[in-house]
Design a protein around this motif. Structure first.
Motif, PDB file in Angstrom:
ATOM      1  N   SER A  85     -35.400 -19.539 -23.454  1.00 24.91           N
ATOM      2  CA  SER A  85     -34.752 -18.774 -22.447  1.00 24.91           C
ATOM      3  C   SER A  85     -33.056 -18.759 -22.753  1.00 24.91           C
ATOM      4  N   ASP A  88     -28.105 -18.060 -26.903  1.00 25.27           N
ATOM      5  CA  ASP A  88     -27.472 -18.852 -28.039  1.00 25.27           C
ATOM      6  C   ASP A  88     -28.473 -19.252 -29.138  1.00 25.27           C
ATOM      7  N   GLU A 136     -31.320  -9.101 -18.615  1.00 26.60           N
ATOM      8  CA  GLU A 136     -30.834  -8.939 -19.796  1.00 26.60           C
ATOM      9  C   GLU A 136     -31.541  -7.602 -20.541  1.00 26.60           C
ATOM     10  N   LEU A 200     -24.143 -22.419 -19.158  1.00 25.93           N
ATOM     11  CA  LEU A 200     -22.680 -22.508 -18.963  1.00 25.93           C
ATOM     12  C   LEU A 200     -22.446 -23.412 -17.688  1.00 25.93           C
ATOM     13  N   LEU A 203     -23.216 -27.244 -18.428  1.00 23.83           N
ATOM     14  CA  LEU A 203     -22.496 -27.855 -19.609  1.00 23.83           C
ATOM     15  C   LEU A 203     -21.089 -27.986 -18.996  1.00 23.83           C
ATOM     16  N   VAL A 216     -15.135 -21.960 -23.759  1.00 23.85           N
ATOM     17  CA  VAL A 216     -15.275 -20.758 -23.099  1.00 23.85           C
ATOM     18  C   VAL A 216     -15.315 -19.714 -24.288  1.00 23.85           C
ATOM     19  N   ASN A 222     -16.173 -11.872 -19.517  1.00 20.08           N
ATOM     20  CA  ASN A 222     -17.667 -11.490 -19.538  1.00 20.08           C
ATOM     21  C   ASN A 222     -18.258 -11.814 -18.048  1.00 20.08           C
ATOM     22  N   ARG A 224     -21.065 -12.303 -15.221  1.00 20.05           N
ATOM     23  CA  ARG A 224     -22.333 -12.374 -14.790  1.00 20.05           C
ATOM     24  C   ARG A 224     -22.679 -12.186 -13.333  1.00 20.05           C
ATOM     25  N   TRP A 226     -24.111 -13.995 -10.311  1.00 25.60           N
ATOM     26  CA  TRP A 226     -24.693 -15.258 -10.057  1.00 25.60           C
ATOM     27  C   TRP A 226     -25.578 -15.503  -8.866  1.00 25.60           C
ATOM     28  N   ASN A 259     -16.654 -15.425 -16.429  1.00 27.50           N
ATOM     29  CA  ASN A 259     -16.871 -16.703 -16.808  1.00 27.50           C
ATOM     30  C   ASN A 259     -15.897 -17.790 -16.561  1.00 27.50           C
ATOM     31  N   TYR A 299     -22.951  -7.969 -16.731  1.00 24.89           N
ATOM     32  CA  TYR A 299     -24.416  -7.901 -16.133  1.00 24.89           C
ATOM     33  C   TYR A 299     -24.093  -7.409 -14.473  1.00 24.89           C
TER      34      TYR A 299
HETATM   35  O1  DAU Z   1     -28.891 -12.854 -16.951  1.00 27.15           O
HETATM   36  C1  DAU Z   1     -30.187 -13.921 -17.029  1.00 27.15           C
HETATM   37  C2  DAU Z   1     -29.978 -14.760 -17.955  1.00 27.15           C
HETATM   38  O2  DAU Z   1     -28.779 -15.642 -17.923  1.00 27.15           O
HETATM   39  C3  DAU Z   1     -31.418 -15.148 -18.114  1.00 27.15           C
HETATM   40  O3  DAU Z   1     -32.217 -14.404 -18.729  1.00 27.15           O
HETATM   41  C4  DAU Z   1     -31.293 -16.161 -19.498  1.00 27.15           C
HETATM   42  O4  DAU Z   1     -32.562 -16.939 -19.558  1.00 27.15           O
HETATM   43  C5  DAU Z   1     -30.115 -17.322 -18.833  1.00 27.15           C
HETATM   44  O5  DAU Z   1     -29.932 -18.203 -20.041  1.00 27.15           O
HETATM   45  C6  DAU Z   1     -28.725 -16.615 -18.729  1.00 27.15           C
HETATM   46  O6  DAU Z   1     -28.289 -16.142 -19.902  1.00 27.15           O
HETATM   47  P1  DAU Z   1     -26.766 -16.090 -20.246  1.00 27.15           P
HETATM   48  O7  DAU Z   1     -26.422 -15.960 -21.779  1.00 27.15           O
HETATM   49  O8  DAU Z   1     -25.830 -15.288 -19.375  1.00 27.15           O
HETATM   50  O9  DAU Z   1     -26.430 -17.753 -19.738  1.00 27.15           O
HETATM   51  P2  DAU Z   1     -25.403 -18.687 -20.244  1.00 27.15           P
HETATM   52  O10 DAU Z   1     -25.262 -19.750 -19.398  1.00 27.15           O
HETATM   53  O11 DAU Z   1     -25.782 -18.978 -21.684  1.00 27.15           O
HETATM   54  O12 DAU Z   1     -24.171 -18.046 -20.585  1.00 27.15           O
HETATM   55  C7  DAU Z   1     -23.384 -17.393 -19.185  1.00 27.15           C
HETATM   56  C8  DAU Z   1     -22.016 -17.004 -19.757  1.00 27.15           C
HETATM   57  O13 DAU Z   1     -21.080 -18.117 -20.259  1.00 27.15           O
HETATM   58  C9  DAU Z   1     -22.338 -15.776 -20.950  1.00 27.15           C
HETATM   59  O14 DAU Z   1     -21.534 -14.730 -20.815  1.00 27.15           O
HETATM   60  C10 DAU Z   1     -21.803 -16.880 -22.150  1.00 27.15           C
HETATM   61  C11 DAU Z   1     -20.807 -17.785 -21.513  1.00 27.15           C
HETATM   62  N1  DAU Z   1     -20.976 -19.164 -22.134  1.00 27.15           N
HETATM   63  C12 DAU Z   1     -21.890 -19.756 -22.166  1.00 27.15           C
HETATM   64  C13 DAU Z   1     -22.041 -21.061 -22.630  1.00 27.15           C
HETATM   65  C14 DAU Z   1     -23.303 -21.957 -23.054  1.00 27.15           C
HETATM   66  C15 DAU Z   1     -19.406 -19.776 -22.579  1.00 27.15           C
HETATM   67  O15 DAU Z   1     -18.663 -19.037 -22.633  1.00 27.15           O
HETATM   68  N2  DAU Z   1     -19.320 -20.857 -23.082  1.00 27.15           N
HETATM   69  C16 DAU Z   1     -20.516 -21.596 -23.104  1.00 27.15           C
HETATM   70  O16 DAU Z   1     -20.662 -22.873 -23.537  1.00 27.15           O
END
Ligand code: DAU
Ligand code: NAD
Length: 359
Positions: A85, A88, A136, A200, A203, A216, A222, A224, A226, A259, A299
């Motif tokens: 899932s 990265d 996604e 995110l 973490l 970040v 970017n 999302r 939530w 973010n 998104y």
């Molecule tokens: O949109 C649904 C998706 O959301 C799911 O299908 C995925 O399984 C799930 O992991 C999630 O994907 P994202 O890539 O959006 O989630 P993530 O928590 O990895 O990252 C959220 C946002 O934060 C993304 O724009 C990347 C950013 N990020 C992420 C991490 C881990 C950072 O800026 N720093 C970080 O260390």
């Protein structure tokens, strides 16, 4: 008593769903989970002694095991969460995403089809295959574009999104070709208890607690959409009960945040709930780091269809749910420590040692 066959039930959303389902309904759950790095047996500790829950350690690609699970428990529905899932990880090692998300979904569909074909008329009519997917698959939105609807074209940009898009297409094909009673949901970003701290929000909670850097990506702008995981679980229950066969439903929180705004919210909550003189204002821990390759900019989900057809809407506000989430992590430091140290993975070894010893 309704029986669900849940894949990936030891992961973040799967565990929340299993715990909710057992708590909210009189039903039974059979969980099949391979316990990859993301699967944690302790996530299901609350139902460990509940006779309505059965845990099977195994891989959805293992056709014999999946067939045997169908034959033994005769589920009324499959709820398919099992997946790789993390975006990265998909950039660094895409092969595992083909294996679980595509081959695994295919194996499960084949086994479900064989089981369903062999059912009597009333079991066949009741059976559902609920495929849990992601927003996604629709790609990235510009700042002023309208949110994704169920009619948005597929445009996956990461290996993770491509593998989920492929699995969605396989599910669709099994409905259209064989009549398998499938329903697919495409959900936005979830947060809440039991989320693995590679994502995110957990973490930032874990690093922020220790006063460590908060990475970040890029400019932090970017966006999302939530959704609290409990609201997602409720939406899935509603889709199982009343969703129309062959349809897809978008699920989202109507809650777009950059973010950086999310990180600042978590920092403020940590400062309020766990102030630390030496750490001070945790927003100062933010570090802008190299961007994720191919990073989707925005998104957003239009959840109008599930709202109008099935009457679902999220109950939680972002701020309220985020406070609950931060409080959960603060109250479960053992869980966090076990995950970070890798101790949670010892369950598999201990379990098989006991089994080998005939205990
Ligand atoms: O949109 C649904 C998706 O959301 C799911 O299908 C995925 O399984 C799930 O992991 C999630 O994907 P994202 O890539 O959006 O989630 P993530 O928590 O990895 O990252 C959220 C946002 O934060 C993304 O724009 C990347 C950013 N990020 C992420 C991490 C881990 C950072 O800026 N720093 C970080 O260390
Ligand atoms: P997760 O990574 O926390 O959990 C995945 C679970 O699947 C783990 O328990 C893992 O052990 C198990 N698993 C992996 N490969 C397996 C295999 N081959 N056989 C059996 N089990 C296996 O994932 P999550 O965040 O809980 O996501 C669950 C589902 O929801 C995924 O399909 C994901 O694409 C989808 N989704 C997630 C989000 C989100 O924000 N997290 C949003 C929308 C959709």
């Amino acid at each position: 008593m309704e029986t669900l066959f849940v894949t990936g039930g030891a992961g973040f959303i799967g565990a929340n769903f299993v715990l909710d389902w057992i708590r909210e309904t009189g039903g039974r759950v059979v969980t099949l989970d391979q316990l990859t790095y993301a699967g944690n047996r302790h996530n299901l500790d609350d139902v460990a002694d509940d006779p309505r829950h059965v845990f099977i350690h195994g891989d959805i690609r293992d056709r014999a095991l999946v067939d045997a699970t169908f034959a033994r428990y005769r589920p009324d529905a499959v709820v398919h969460f099992a997946a790789e899932s993390h975006v990265d990880r998909s950039i660094h090692g895409p092969a595992a995403f083909i294996e679980t998300n595509v081959v695994g979904t295919f194996t499960l569909l084949e086994a479900a089809r064989a089981y369903w074909m062999g059912c009597g008329a009333s079991e066949r009519a009741r059976f559902r295959f609920l495929h849990v997917s992601t927003d996604e698959v629709y790609g990235s939105l510009g700042a002023h574009e309208p949110p994704f609807t169920e009619r948005s074209p597929y445009a996956p940009n990461s290996p993770y999104a491509a593998s989920k898009a492929a699995s969605d297409h396989w599910v669709r094909a099994y409905h259209h070709t064989y009549g398998l009673p499938t329903v697919t949901t495409n959900c936005s970003n979830n947060f809440g208890p039991y989320q693995f701290p590679e994502k995110l929000i957990p973490l930032v909670i874990c690093n922020g607690l220790k006063g460590e850097a908060l990475p970040v990506y890029g400019d932090g702008q970017n966006v999302r959409d939530w959704l609290y995981v409990g609201d997602h679980c409720e939406a899935l229950r509603v889709v199982l009960e009343r969703g129309r066969v062959g349809e897809t439903y978008n699920i989202g929180g109507d809650c777009e945040r950059s973010n950086l705004a999310v990180v600042h919210t978590v920092c403020a909550l940590l400062d309020e709930l766990r102030p630390h003189a030496a750490i001070g204002d945790r927003r100062a821990l933010v570090r802008f780091v190299s961007d994720r390759p191919g990073h989707d900019r925005r998104y957003a989900i239009d959840a109008g269809k599930i709202r109008a057809e099935l009457g679902w809407r999220p109950r939680e506000t972002f701020e309220g749910a985020m406070k609950k989430t931060v409080a959960w992590y603060l109250a479960h430091e053992d869980w966090v420590a076990g995950v970070i140290s890798g101790e949670y993975r010892d369950w598999v070894e201990r379990h098989y040692q006991r089994e080998r010893a005939g205990l």
